[in-house]
Scaffold this motif. Structure first.
Motif, PDB file in Angstrom:
ATOM      1  N   VAL A   1       0.845  -1.201   0.000  1.00  0.00           N
ATOM      2  CA  VAL A   1       0.000   0.000   0.000  1.00  0.00           C
ATOM      3  C   VAL A   1       0.881   1.252   0.000  1.00  0.00           C
ATOM      4  O   VAL A   1       0.649   2.212  -0.750  1.00  0.00           O
ATOM      5  CB  VAL A   1      -0.946   0.001   1.222  1.00  0.00           C
ATOM      6  CG1 VAL A   1      -1.757   1.280   1.268  1.00  0.00           C
ATOM      7  CG2 VAL A   1      -1.882  -1.201   1.152  1.00  0.00           C
ATOM      8  N   LYS A   2       1.951   1.217   0.814  1.00  0.00           N
ATOM      9  CA  LYS A   2       2.832   2.392   0.907  1.00  0.00           C
ATOM     10  C   LYS A   2       3.567   2.620  -0.417  1.00  0.00           C
ATOM     11  O   LYS A   2       3.764   3.764  -0.832  1.00  0.00           O
ATOM     12  CB  LYS A   2       3.842   2.201   2.039  1.00  0.00           C
ATOM     13  CG  LYS A   2       3.265   2.476   3.397  1.00  0.00           C
ATOM     14  CD  LYS A   2       4.376   2.683   4.413  1.00  0.00           C
ATOM     15  CE  LYS A   2       3.815   2.859   5.786  1.00  0.00           C
ATOM     16  NZ  LYS A   2       3.377   1.611   6.405  1.00  0.00           N
TER      17      LYS A   2
ATOM     18  N   ALA B   1       1.244   4.293  -2.705  1.00  0.00           N
ATOM     19  CA  ALA B   1       1.106   5.711  -2.350  1.00  0.00           C
ATOM     20  C   ALA B   1       2.326   6.484  -2.850  1.00  0.00           C
ATOM     21  O   ALA B   1       2.200   7.592  -3.385  1.00  0.00           O
ATOM     22  CB  ALA B   1       0.955   5.856  -0.837  1.00  0.00           C
TER      23      ALA B   1
ATOM     24  N   LEU C   1      -5.913   3.770  -8.702  1.00  0.00           N
ATOM     25  CA  LEU C   1      -5.720   4.370  -7.381  1.00  0.00           C
ATOM     26  C   LEU C   1      -4.521   5.319  -7.394  1.00  0.00           C
ATOM     27  O   LEU C   1      -4.586   6.437  -6.871  1.00  0.00           O
ATOM     28  CB  LEU C   1      -5.503   3.273  -6.322  1.00  0.00           C
ATOM     29  CG  LEU C   1      -5.180   3.828  -4.938  1.00  0.00           C
ATOM     30  CD1 LEU C   1      -6.428   4.299  -4.234  1.00  0.00           C
ATOM     31  CD2 LEU C   1      -4.458   2.805  -4.091  1.00  0.00           C
TER      32      LEU C   1
ATOM     33  N   ILE D   1      -4.447   9.280  -6.579  1.00  0.00           N
ATOM     34  CA  ILE D   1      -3.542   9.872  -5.570  1.00  0.00           C
ATOM     35  C   ILE D   1      -2.751  11.005  -6.227  1.00  0.00           C
ATOM     36  O   ILE D   1      -2.634  12.110  -5.684  1.00  0.00           O
ATOM     37  CB  ILE D   1      -2.567   8.805  -4.993  1.00  0.00           C
ATOM     38  CG1 ILE D   1      -3.330   7.792  -4.136  1.00  0.00           C
ATOM     39  CG2 ILE D   1      -1.452   9.464  -4.169  1.00  0.00           C
ATOM     40  CD1 ILE D   1      -2.484   6.626  -3.644  1.00  0.00           C
TER      41      ILE D   1
ATOM     42  N   LEU E   1       0.217   8.452   4.181  1.00  0.00           N
ATOM     43  CA  LEU E   1      -0.963   8.068   3.393  1.00  0.00           C
ATOM     44  C   LEU E   1      -1.158   6.543   3.428  1.00  0.00           C
ATOM     45  O   LEU E   1      -2.278   6.056   3.605  1.00  0.00           O
ATOM     46  CB  LEU E   1      -0.788   8.552   1.948  1.00  0.00           C
ATOM     47  CG  LEU E   1      -1.933   8.294   0.992  1.00  0.00           C
ATOM     48  CD1 LEU E   1      -3.188   9.037   1.422  1.00  0.00           C
ATOM     49  CD2 LEU E   1      -1.555   8.738  -0.431  1.00  0.00           C
TER      50      LEU E   1
ATOM     51  N   MET F   1      -4.369   4.628   4.883  1.00  0.00           N
ATOM     52  CA  MET F   1      -5.155   3.697   4.056  1.00  0.00           C
ATOM     53  C   MET F   1      -5.281   2.338   4.742  1.00  0.00           C
ATOM     54  O   MET F   1      -6.360   1.737   4.762  1.00  0.00           O
ATOM     55  CB  MET F   1      -4.508   3.537   2.673  1.00  0.00           C
ATOM     56  CG  MET F   1      -4.741   4.728   1.755  1.00  0.00           C
ATOM     57  SD  MET F   1      -3.617   4.752   0.367  1.00  0.00           S
ATOM     58  CE  MET F   1      -4.252   3.400  -0.590  1.00  0.00           C
ATOM     59  N   GLU F   2      -4.155   1.867   5.311  1.00  0.00           N
ATOM     60  CA  GLU F   2      -4.193   0.560   5.999  1.00  0.00           C
ATOM     61  C   GLU F   2      -5.080   0.622   7.244  1.00  0.00           C
ATOM     62  O   GLU F   2      -5.815  -0.312   7.542  1.00  0.00           O
ATOM     63  CB  GLU F   2      -2.770   0.122   6.349  1.00  0.00           C
ATOM     64  CG  GLU F   2      -2.056  -0.461   5.144  1.00  0.00           C
ATOM     65  CD  GLU F   2      -0.572  -0.660   5.367  1.00  0.00           C
ATOM     66  OE1 GLU F   2       0.037  -1.376   4.559  1.00  0.00           O
ATOM     67  OE2 GLU F   2      -0.026  -0.091   6.332  1.00  0.00           O
TER      68      GLU F   2
ATOM     69  N   ARG G   1      -7.647   2.343   7.597  1.00  0.00           N
ATOM     70  CA  ARG G   1      -9.060   2.336   7.181  1.00  0.00           C
ATOM     71  C   ARG G   1      -9.423   1.022   6.481  1.00  0.00           C
ATOM     72  O   ARG G   1     -10.485   0.911   5.866  1.00  0.00           O
ATOM     73  CB  ARG G   1      -9.347   3.516   6.255  1.00  0.00           C
ATOM     74  CG  ARG G   1      -9.440   4.830   6.994  1.00  0.00           C
ATOM     75  CD  ARG G   1      -9.294   5.996   6.033  1.00  0.00           C
ATOM     76  NE  ARG G   1      -9.479   7.279   6.712  1.00  0.00           N
ATOM     77  CZ  ARG G   1      -8.559   7.866   7.455  1.00  0.00           C
ATOM     78  NH1 ARG G   1      -7.385   7.277   7.643  1.00  0.00           N
ATOM     79  NH2 ARG G   1      -8.796   9.034   8.028  1.00  0.00           N
TER      80      ARG G   1
ATOM     81  N   TYR H   1      -7.820  -0.589   3.905  1.00  0.00           N
ATOM     82  CA  TYR H   1      -7.581  -0.770   2.475  1.00  0.00           C
ATOM     83  C   TYR H   1      -6.728  -2.015   2.254  1.00  0.00           C
ATOM     84  O   TYR H   1      -5.706  -2.215   2.896  1.00  0.00           O
ATOM     85  CB  TYR H   1      -6.854   0.452   1.879  1.00  0.00           C
ATOM     86  CG  TYR H   1      -6.570   0.276   0.405  1.00  0.00           C
ATOM     87  CD1 TYR H   1      -7.521   0.621  -0.543  1.00  0.00           C
ATOM     88  CD2 TYR H   1      -5.371  -0.276  -0.029  1.00  0.00           C
ATOM     89  CE1 TYR H   1      -7.280   0.422  -1.892  1.00  0.00           C
ATOM     90  CE2 TYR H   1      -5.121  -0.473  -1.381  1.00  0.00           C
ATOM     91  CZ  TYR H   1      -6.075  -0.120  -2.301  1.00  0.00           C
ATOM     92  OH  TYR H   1      -5.839  -0.325  -3.636  1.00  0.00           O
TER      93      TYR H   1
ATOM     94  N   ARG I   1     -13.845  -3.681  -4.720  1.00  0.00           N
ATOM     95  CA  ARG I   1     -14.036  -2.333  -4.207  1.00  0.00           C
ATOM     96  C   ARG I   1     -15.421  -1.802  -4.598  1.00  0.00           C
ATOM     97  O   ARG I   1     -15.946  -2.134  -5.653  1.00  0.00           O
ATOM     98  CB  ARG I   1     -12.983  -1.378  -4.776  1.00  0.00           C
ATOM     99  CG  ARG I   1     -11.589  -1.943  -4.867  1.00  0.00           C
ATOM    100  CD  ARG I   1     -10.564  -0.854  -4.814  1.00  0.00           C
ATOM    101  NE  ARG I   1     -10.758  -0.031  -3.637  1.00  0.00           N
ATOM    102  CZ  ARG I   1     -10.369  -0.396  -2.417  1.00  0.00           C
ATOM    103  NH1 ARG I   1      -9.793  -1.548  -2.222  1.00  0.00           N
ATOM    104  NH2 ARG I   1     -10.566   0.395  -1.397  1.00  0.00           N
TER     105      ARG I   1
END
Lengths: 181, 267
Positions: A13-14, A17, B159, B163, B219, B223-224, B226, B228, B234
């Motif tokens: 995830v990071k 991002a 995604l 972003i 970020l 996200m994690e 929450r 994600y 999704r």
């Protein structure tokens, strides 16, 4: 062989991002130009270099297509698919030379930057400009000459900046922070 | 330093083009570029010109806004037109000085290139003025969906694009702030040789990259936190809907292409 170890890695995830933010940075930096009036240059190549180093040629190429499209739309320039191919080739070359290498020597930087300048900036981009604006004969040759001279002047600057950024320890530490999770 | 191009030029209005589906607008703006390459004579350019003006008037955005979109590119356009005009390969010579030669064909090509350039810019401006960047990102996600069959990471790419678009204004402000901070410390971006100016860039780039990376970490954590997760199905907040007007717009484009092909080959 390490140079060829570019697959289709799953991103955390990071990492996603980070790649999103680097893409944003690329869009932002393309709005700024530096240098004297006769030789304006943009520093977006630095972001491309870092994407190539941290995410490799595959992810780099995927994002290059979309970044090129969105950047063209936001800047108002006419869109031409050839420049997307140039963007892919650029990040692909950087990815092959820099991906997953903690220490990158100057020779590697010189070869990678020179390849990008010759293949992408002089050969590919000039071809796209010639096709898009319908240049013929002498006009096309003059354009190639002008672009080649600019790249020749730009080469040392790009090499120095690329080498400094790629070997910056603060960036490398932060990047390890992101990729270890 | 910073040029005058606007990032995210969306102008919210209630026009036919604004109401169109973002997917249709993205597809048609790309199709327009392919169509314009079919144009090879003045009649074709006239039809394309009238068509483009009709589309811009349908957006309810003033012509002034479109002209402002062309203004930052005026030097590029001038350079392109001049090269085209002075280095023509053939034709009747109208003016000659040193290596420069203006011919009738060169002049005609220069006019064609100028018109093509302006038309393409106007049509891409139609897309950006009538569609928000996030809607464009959504449209790209939908259009990429067939690629799921070859395991292309459609959702991940989408995604990351969202972003990117979300953070463009934030990073733009940050870049300005860092540059001003470095100026206050005495860094001079506007004077000195090229090497000096390149060296002056490093104190801007390093904080910019480190800040972007710190933001990525925050970020990612948010996200994690929450919930994600990659590779999970999704739900969507914004749903794109294809209407009859989108089909109509596609048909009009098809008709335009047929007319241009007829003009190219038979007139």
């Amino acid at each position: 062989m390490k140079t060829l170890s570019w697959g289709y890695p799953k991103l955390s995830v990071k990492s996603m991002a980070l790649l999103g933010l680097l893409t944003a940075l690329q869009l932002v930096l393309s709005r700024f130009s530096f240098g004297p009036d006769f030789l304006k240059f943009s520093v977006t190549f630095i972001v491309v270099v870092l994407i190539g180093k941290w995410f490799g040629p595959v992810w780099g190429s995927i994002m290059a297509v979309f970044t090129d499209y969105i950047n063209t739309l936001l800047s108002g320039y006419p869109y031409f698919i050839g420049f997307a191919l140039s963007a892919i080739t650029g990040v692909f070359i950087y990815g092959i030379f820099f991906y997953n290498r903690p220490k990158i020597n100057l020779v590697r930087v010189i070869i990678a930057v020179s390849l990008v300048l010759i293949i992408v900036n002089i050969f590919m981009n000039t071809t796209w400009v010639i096709i898009t604006y319908n240049y013929h004969g002498m006009a096309a040759i003059k354009l190639i000459e002008l672009r080649a001279i600019k790249q020749l002047i730009m080469a040392p600057l790009q090499i120095i900046l690329t080498y400094l950024i790629l070997n910056n320890q603060a960036l490398e530490r932060l990047r390890l922070n992101i990729l270890t999770y | 330093m910073m040029n005058k191009l606007i990032v995210g030029r969306f102008v919210p209005k209630d026009s036919f083009v604004h109401r169109m589906d973002a997917r249709a607008k993205v597809l048609l703006s790309i199709a327009y570029i392919f169509i314009i390459f079919e144009v090879t004579n003045w009649l074709g350019y006239l039809i394309m010109g009238l068509f483009t003006i009709a589309v811009t008037s349908l957006t309810k955005v003033s012509l002034k806004t479109y002209i402002q979109g062309i203004k930052p590119l005026i030097w590029l356009i001038t350079f392109t037109v001049f090269i085209q005009m002075f280095f023509a390969p053939s034709g009747h010579v109208l003016w000659n000085y040193w290596i420069f030669k203006v011919t009738d064909i060169g002049l005609l090509n220069a006019v064609y290139v100028l018109v093509r350039f302006i038309l393409i810019i106007m049509m891409s401006t139609v897309l950006t003025l009538t569609t928000s960047p996030l809607a464009i990102a959504d449209a790209l996600e939908y259009l990429m969906k067939p690629l799921l069959k070859i395991k292309f990471p459609v959702y991940e790419v989408s995604l990351m694009l969202s972003i990117a678009l979300r953070f463009v204004p934030t990073l733009m402000d940050e870049t300005e702030r860092i540059m001003n901070a470095q100026r206050a410390r005495g860094v001079d971006f506007a004077n000195g040789g090229i090497i000096k100016r390149v060296k002056a860039l490093v104190p801007i780039l390093i904080p910019l990259f480190t800040n972007a990376m710190k933001r990525a970490i925050e970020l990612g954590d948010a996200m994690e936190a929450r919930g994600y997760q990659i590779d999970k199905p999704r739900s969507r907040y914004r749903i794109l809907v294809w209407h009859r007007r989108d089909t109509m717009a596609c048909l009009v484009f098809g008709l335009l292409l047929i007319i241009l092909i007829i003009i190219k080959h038979f007139i």
